[in-house]
Design a protein around this motif. Structure first.
Motif, short mmCIF file in Angstrom:
data_model
loop_
_atom_site.label_atom_id
_atom_site.label_comp_id
_atom_site.label_asym_id
_atom_site.label_seq_id
_atom_site.Cartn_x
_atom_site.Cartn_y
_atom_site.Cartn_z
N GLN A 1 97.22 -30.95 112.18
CA GLN A 1 97.54 -32.20 111.52
C GLN A 1 98.73 -32.85 112.21
N VAL A 2 98.52 -34.03 112.75
CA VAL A 2 99.57 -34.78 113.43
C VAL A 2 100.07 -35.88 112.49
N GLY A 3 101.36 -35.86 112.19
CA GLY A 3 101.92 -36.76 111.19
C GLY A 3 101.85 -36.12 109.82
N ALA A 4 102.31 -34.88 109.74
CA ALA A 4 102.18 -34.10 108.50
C ALA A 4 103.09 -34.61 107.39
N ASN A 5 104.19 -35.31 107.77
CA ASN A 5 105.15 -35.83 106.80
C ASN A 5 105.66 -34.69 105.90
N LYS A 6 105.53 -34.80 104.59
CA LYS A 6 105.99 -33.76 103.67
C LYS A 6 104.85 -32.84 103.25
N GLY A 7 103.67 -33.06 103.80
CA GLY A 7 102.54 -32.17 103.54
C GLY A 7 101.85 -32.39 102.21
N ILE A 8 102.22 -33.45 101.51
CA ILE A 8 101.64 -33.65 100.18
C ILE A 8 101.49 -35.13 99.81
N MET A 9 102.39 -35.98 100.27
CA MET A 9 102.42 -37.39 99.86
C MET A 9 101.26 -38.16 100.49
N GLY A 10 100.33 -38.63 99.66
CA GLY A 10 99.20 -39.39 100.14
C GLY A 10 98.35 -38.64 101.14
N ASP A 11 98.25 -37.35 100.97
CA ASP A 11 97.62 -36.50 101.97
C ASP A 11 96.36 -35.83 101.41
N PRO A 12 95.17 -36.31 101.76
CA PRO A 12 93.94 -35.70 101.24
C PRO A 12 93.72 -34.28 101.73
N LEU A 13 94.35 -33.93 102.85
CA LEU A 13 94.19 -32.57 103.37
C LEU A 13 94.81 -31.54 102.44
N HIS A 14 95.86 -31.93 101.73
CA HIS A 14 96.59 -30.98 100.87
C HIS A 14 95.67 -30.34 99.83
N ASN A 15 94.86 -31.14 99.16
CA ASN A 15 93.96 -30.59 98.14
C ASN A 15 92.90 -29.68 98.76
N ILE B 1 102.23 -30.85 112.59
CA ILE B 1 103.10 -31.51 113.58
C ILE B 1 103.73 -32.73 112.93
N GLU B 2 105.07 -32.79 112.96
CA GLU B 2 105.80 -33.88 112.33
C GLU B 2 107.06 -34.18 113.15
N PRO B 3 107.27 -35.45 113.56
CA PRO B 3 108.44 -35.75 114.39
C PRO B 3 109.76 -35.85 113.65
N GLN B 4 109.72 -36.06 112.33
CA GLN B 4 110.97 -36.24 111.57
C GLN B 4 111.50 -34.88 111.11
N ILE B 5 112.46 -34.35 111.83
CA ILE B 5 113.00 -33.04 111.53
C ILE B 5 113.65 -33.01 110.15
N SER B 6 114.06 -34.17 109.63
CA SER B 6 114.68 -34.23 108.30
C SER B 6 113.70 -33.85 107.19
N LEU B 7 112.41 -33.87 107.49
CA LEU B 7 111.40 -33.53 106.49
C LEU B 7 111.01 -32.05 106.53
N LYS B 8 111.65 -31.30 107.42
CA LYS B 8 111.26 -29.90 107.63
C LYS B 8 111.25 -29.08 106.35
N ASP B 9 112.33 -29.09 105.61
CA ASP B 9 112.43 -28.24 104.42
C ASP B 9 111.35 -28.57 103.40
N GLU B 10 111.11 -29.86 103.16
CA GLU B 10 110.09 -30.24 102.19
C GLU B 10 108.70 -29.90 102.68
N LEU B 11 108.44 -30.12 103.96
CA LEU B 11 107.13 -29.81 104.51
C LEU B 11 106.84 -28.31 104.39
N VAL B 12 107.80 -27.50 104.77
CA VAL B 12 107.60 -26.04 104.69
C VAL B 12 107.42 -25.61 103.23
N LYS B 13 108.24 -26.14 102.34
CA LYS B 13 108.13 -25.79 100.92
C LYS B 13 106.75 -26.13 100.36
N ASN B 14 106.22 -27.28 100.75
CA ASN B 14 104.94 -27.74 100.20
C ASN B 14 103.71 -27.10 100.83
N THR B 15 103.88 -26.46 101.98
CA THR B 15 102.70 -25.99 102.72
C THR B 15 102.71 -24.52 103.13
#
Length: 211
Positions: free
Chosen positions: A10-24, A38-52
């Motif tokens: 997944q390219v552009g994973a963001n937070k792994g949940i927001m508006g993301d049909p792949l999450h379900n 894959i996500e370019p915004q390192i500031s989203l790392k903690d939330e992405l890892v927590k959600n996925t």
């Protein structure tokens, strides 16, 4: 990765949940999946890892932008104080961000910031994490590629260096591509054996049968 698992990138994973049909999908079938977020915004790392992190049998992360070459690039990020929950609108294309938010910006210079991000090609990223499809004889880059790159989706897929390694299923945003870019991209996909279905007002699915 385990060769018995479905390989998803997944390219552009963001937070792994927001508006993301792949999450379900991953909540229901993640035990059968090996995924690279894959996500370019390192500031989203903690939330992405927590959600996925607990969704799939195998989970990998890469914090970089996917583009045509290795190096660095400027990413344009909406001001979160003006536009809450807008991290998904960040783009490598300044005009794309402006076209989306300009009407709501009293002062465009304060409406977004510039972020320097690392860039990788998709081939390089997949090789680093030793991704390959279930059908190893075909050696496609993965089984399913999901791209949400805010006007950069075609470039992400072009960064797969060998068209023979294109995955059998690709999900991408068609709405954010200009008419010229969209037509060139559809031509590229068609020439490589894909059928394309627009399944909603923003997204499309490209699929091809591997012989």
């Amino acid at each position: 990765p385990n060769d018995s698992l479905l390989k998803i990138i997944q390219v552009g994973a963001n937070k792994g949940i927001m508006g993301d049909p792949l999450h379900n999908f991953l909540k229901g079938y993640g035990k059968h999946v090996s995924i690279l977020f894959i996500e370019p915004q390192i500031s989203l790392k903690d939330e992405l890892v927590k959600n996925t992190s607990s969704l799939c049998a195998e989970t990998k992360y890469l914090f970089a932008a996917i583009s045509s070459k290795e190096g660095t690039a400027t990413m344009y990020v909406p001001n979160s104080s003006l536009f809450p929950n807008s991290s998904g609108g960040a783009s490598l294309h300044e005009e794309h961000l402006l076209s989306r938010y300009r009407k709501k910006m009293r002062d465009p210079s304060k409406g977004y910031s510039k972020l320097n991000v690392k860039t990788r090609t998709l081939t390089s990223a997949a090789n680093e994490f030793n991704f390959s499809s279930l059908n190893n004889q075909q050696n496609t880059i993965c089984d399913v590629l999901v791209v949400d790159a805010e006007g950069h989706d075609d470039t992400v897929i072009y960064s797969i260096e060998d068209p023979k390694t294109l995955p059998p299923i690709i999900s991408f945003e068609w709405k954010n591509l200009s008419s010229i870019k969209y037509n060139n991209f559809i031509k590229f996909l068609s020439e490589n054996g894909y059928e394309i279905i627009k399944w909603n007002k923003t997204d499309a699915m490209a699929f091809r049968f591997i012989k």
